[in-house]
Design a protein around this motif. Structure first.
Motif, mmCIF file in Angstrom:
data_model
loop_
_atom_site.group_PDB
_atom_site.id
_atom_site.type_symbol
_atom_site.label_atom_id
_atom_site.label_comp_id
_atom_site.label_asym_id
_atom_site.label_seq_id
_atom_site.Cartn_x
_atom_site.Cartn_y
_atom_site.Cartn_z
ATOM 1 N N LEU A 1 -18.907 33.864 -4.956
ATOM 2 C CA LEU A 1 -17.875 34.041 -3.938
ATOM 3 C C LEU A 1 -16.697 33.087 -4.088
ATOM 4 O O LEU A 1 -15.573 33.420 -3.705
ATOM 5 N N ASN A 2 -16.934 31.898 -4.636
ATOM 6 C CA ASN A 2 -15.909 30.855 -4.618
ATOM 7 C C ASN A 2 -15.350 30.430 -5.966
ATOM 8 O O ASN A 2 -14.336 29.733 -6.009
ATOM 9 N N LYS A 3 -16.002 30.802 -7.048
ATOM 10 C CA LYS A 3 -15.570 30.299 -8.351
ATOM 11 C C LYS A 3 -15.079 31.430 -9.243
ATOM 12 O O LYS A 3 -15.525 32.573 -9.121
ATOM 13 N N SER A 4 -14.221 31.057 -10.166
ATOM 14 C CA SER A 4 -13.723 32.018 -11.150
ATOM 15 C C SER A 4 -14.784 32.212 -12.232
ATOM 16 O O SER A 4 -15.688 31.382 -12.387
ATOM 17 N N PRO A 5 -14.673 33.289 -13.005
ATOM 18 C CA PRO A 5 -15.608 33.463 -14.128
ATOM 19 C C PRO A 5 -15.599 32.268 -15.081
ATOM 20 O O PRO A 5 -16.660 31.857 -15.566
ATOM 21 N N LYS A 6 -14.433 31.692 -15.319
ATOM 22 C CA LYS A 6 -14.353 30.523 -16.207
ATOM 23 C C LYS A 6 -15.164 29.367 -15.617
ATOM 24 O O LYS A 6 -15.923 28.708 -16.341
ATOM 25 N N GLU A 7 -15.030 29.131 -14.319
ATOM 26 C CA GLU A 7 -15.780 28.042 -13.678
ATOM 27 C C GLU A 7 -17.283 28.322 -13.722
ATOM 28 O O GLU A 7 -18.074 27.405 -13.954
ATOM 29 N N ARG A 8 -17.675 29.575 -13.527
ATOM 30 C CA ARG A 8 -19.108 29.914 -13.588
ATOM 31 C C ARG A 8 -19.643 29.702 -15.002
ATOM 32 O O ARG A 8 -20.763 29.220 -15.187
ATOM 33 N N TYR A 9 -18.844 30.044 -16.000
ATOM 34 C CA TYR A 9 -19.250 29.820 -17.392
ATOM 35 C C TYR A 9 -19.415 28.320 -17.653
ATOM 36 O O TYR A 9 -20.423 27.894 -18.234
ATOM 37 N N LEU A 10 -18.435 27.544 -17.229
ATOM 38 C CA LEU A 10 -18.509 26.091 -17.452
ATOM 39 C C LEU A 10 -19.703 25.474 -16.712
ATOM 40 O O LEU A 10 -20.353 24.567 -17.240
ATOM 41 N N ASP A 11 -20.001 25.965 -15.512
ATOM 42 C CA ASP A 11 -21.177 25.479 -14.779
ATOM 43 C C ASP A 11 -22.457 25.771 -15.553
ATOM 44 O O ASP A 11 -23.323 24.906 -15.689
ATOM 45 N N VAL B 1 -18.121 39.332 -15.960
ATOM 46 C CA VAL B 1 -17.008 39.812 -16.783
ATOM 47 C C VAL B 1 -17.542 40.656 -17.939
ATOM 48 O O VAL B 1 -18.740 40.689 -18.188
ATOM 49 N N THR B 2 -16.635 41.298 -18.650
ATOM 50 C CA THR B 2 -17.021 42.025 -19.854
ATOM 51 C C THR B 2 -17.224 41.032 -20.996
ATOM 52 O O THR B 2 -16.711 39.912 -20.947
ATOM 53 N N PRO B 3 -17.924 41.430 -22.050
ATOM 54 C CA PRO B 3 -18.064 40.542 -23.212
ATOM 55 C C PRO B 3 -16.695 40.166 -23.814
ATOM 56 O O PRO B 3 -16.520 39.032 -24.273
ATOM 57 N N GLN B 4 -15.730 41.079 -23.772
ATOM 58 C CA GLN B 4 -14.399 40.782 -24.298
ATOM 59 C C GLN B 4 -13.712 39.701 -23.464
ATOM 60 O O GLN B 4 -13.072 38.795 -24.013
ATOM 61 N N ALA B 5 -13.832 39.794 -22.149
ATOM 62 C CA ALA B 5 -13.239 38.778 -21.271
ATOM 63 C C ALA B 5 -13.915 37.423 -21.499
ATOM 64 O O ALA B 5 -13.244 36.384 -21.473
ATOM 65 N N LEU B 6 -15.226 37.428 -21.733
ATOM 66 C CA LEU B 6 -15.924 36.180 -22.029
ATOM 67 C C LEU B 6 -15.397 35.566 -23.320
ATOM 68 O O LEU B 6 -15.190 34.350 -23.388
ATOM 69 N N SER B 7 -15.139 36.390 -24.325
ATOM 70 C CA SER B 7 -14.565 35.876 -25.582
ATOM 71 C C SER B 7 -13.238 35.181 -25.323
ATOM 72 O O SER B 7 -12.958 34.120 -25.889
ATOM 73 N N ARG B 8 -12.405 35.780 -24.466
ATOM 74 C CA ARG B 8 -11.105 35.165 -24.153
ATOM 75 C C ARG B 8 -11.298 33.822 -23.417
ATOM 76 O O ARG B 8 -10.611 32.850 -23.710
ATOM 77 N N ILE B 9 -12.244 33.789 -22.486
ATOM 78 C CA ILE B 9 -12.528 32.547 -21.763
ATOM 79 C C ILE B 9 -12.969 31.469 -22.745
ATOM 80 O O ILE B 9 -12.492 30.338 -22.698
ATOM 81 N N ARG B 10 -13.863 31.820 -23.640
ATOM 82 C CA ARG B 10 -14.365 30.838 -24.610
ATOM 83 C C ARG B 10 -13.273 30.345 -25.539
ATOM 84 O O ARG B 10 -13.236 29.170 -25.894
ATOM 85 N N LYS B 11 -12.363 31.224 -25.933
ATOM 86 C CA LYS B 11 -11.243 30.807 -26.800
ATOM 87 C C LYS B 11 -10.333 29.836 -26.073
ATOM 88 O O LYS B 11 -9.853 28.868 -26.666
ATOM 89 N N ARG B 12 -10.075 30.071 -24.793
ATOM 90 C CA ARG B 12 -9.200 29.165 -24.024
ATOM 91 C C ARG B 12 -9.841 27.805 -23.836
ATOM 92 O O ARG B 12 -9.149 26.792 -23.722
ATOM 93 N N ILE B 13 -11.147 27.745 -23.755
ATOM 94 C CA ILE B 13 -11.850 26.480 -23.543
ATOM 95 C C ILE B 13 -11.915 25.659 -24.823
ATOM 96 O O ILE B 13 -11.815 24.440 -24.807
ATOM 97 N N SER B 14 -12.066 26.324 -25.965
ATOM 98 C CA SER B 14 -12.256 25.614 -27.256
ATOM 99 C C SER B 14 -11.062 24.803 -27.652
ATOM 100 O O SER B 14 -9.963 25.030 -27.457
#
Length: 188
Positions: free
Chosen positions: A142-152, A175-188
């Motif tokens: 409810l409160n976090k973005s997909p990126k924050e949930r991934y980082l958690d 999220v979709t696997p494609q969106a997860l790939s984008r999240i991971r690229k932004r974090i790296s």
């Protein structure tokens, strides 16, 4: 079994007698990777402690399975709603990796409650742990973005997240696997 004994000794100062009663009810099981432990429609009969391994909870769908929980080694797990009510589960539980568990059946746990001084406290604490994890998950959605949930998820167990297929992680964070790939690229 030593891990569970240490946990109960450290957290509850369990007596030797109570430990003997509890330990006599535990059974050890090993499961291979990708083993279904509980099908939807089955009644959960066990409260389990993961000695080694990784488990996921999911709702099977024709197109995309919906993963809603991961449980890592040295934690308790159960399809607890089914376990408490002794009614059919609405989801599946499976191992992600080769796993080993110490398990106690519903009936044996009821016997531990009746036969030991500390049984009810142990049951209450296990229930509280499972409830807190469920509440944290709901609040995260409810409160976090997909990126924050991934980082958690990554910060919780960085050494084992590598063993979780990306499609399960994507489903878990919503999220979709494609969106997860984008999240991971932004974090790296």
């Amino acid at each position: 079994m030593e891990l569970i004994h240490k946990y109960y000794k450290d957290n509850f100062n369990i007596s030797d007698r109570d430990w003997e009663v509890f330990a006599s009810k535990l059974e050890y099981n090993e499961f291979p990777k990708k083993q279904t432990i509980l099908q939807e429609g089955q009644v959960e009969n066990y409260l389990s402690f993961i000695e080694t391994g990784l488990v996921r909870f999911y709702i099977p769908k024709e197109e995309n399975e919906l993963t809603f929980a991961f449980v890592f080694n040295h934690n308790f797990f159960s399809a607890y709603d089914s376990f408490l009510t002794q009614s059919p589960s609405k989801y599946r539980v499976e191992t992600i990796t080769d796993s080993s568990f110490w398990r106690i059946s519903y009936n044996d746990l009821q016997a531990v409650y009746a036969e030991t001084e500390i049984g009810n406290l142990i049951g209450r604490k296990a229930s509280e742990e499972l409830f807190i994890k469920k509440s944290e998950r709901e609040l995260s959605l409810l409160n976090k973005s997909p990126k924050e949930r991934y980082l958690d998820l990554f910060s919780e167990k960085p050494e084992v997240i590598k063993e979780i297929p990306l499609k399960y992680i994507a489903s878990y964070i919503g999220v979709t696997p494609q969106a997860l790939s984008r999240i991971r690229k932004r974090i790296s």
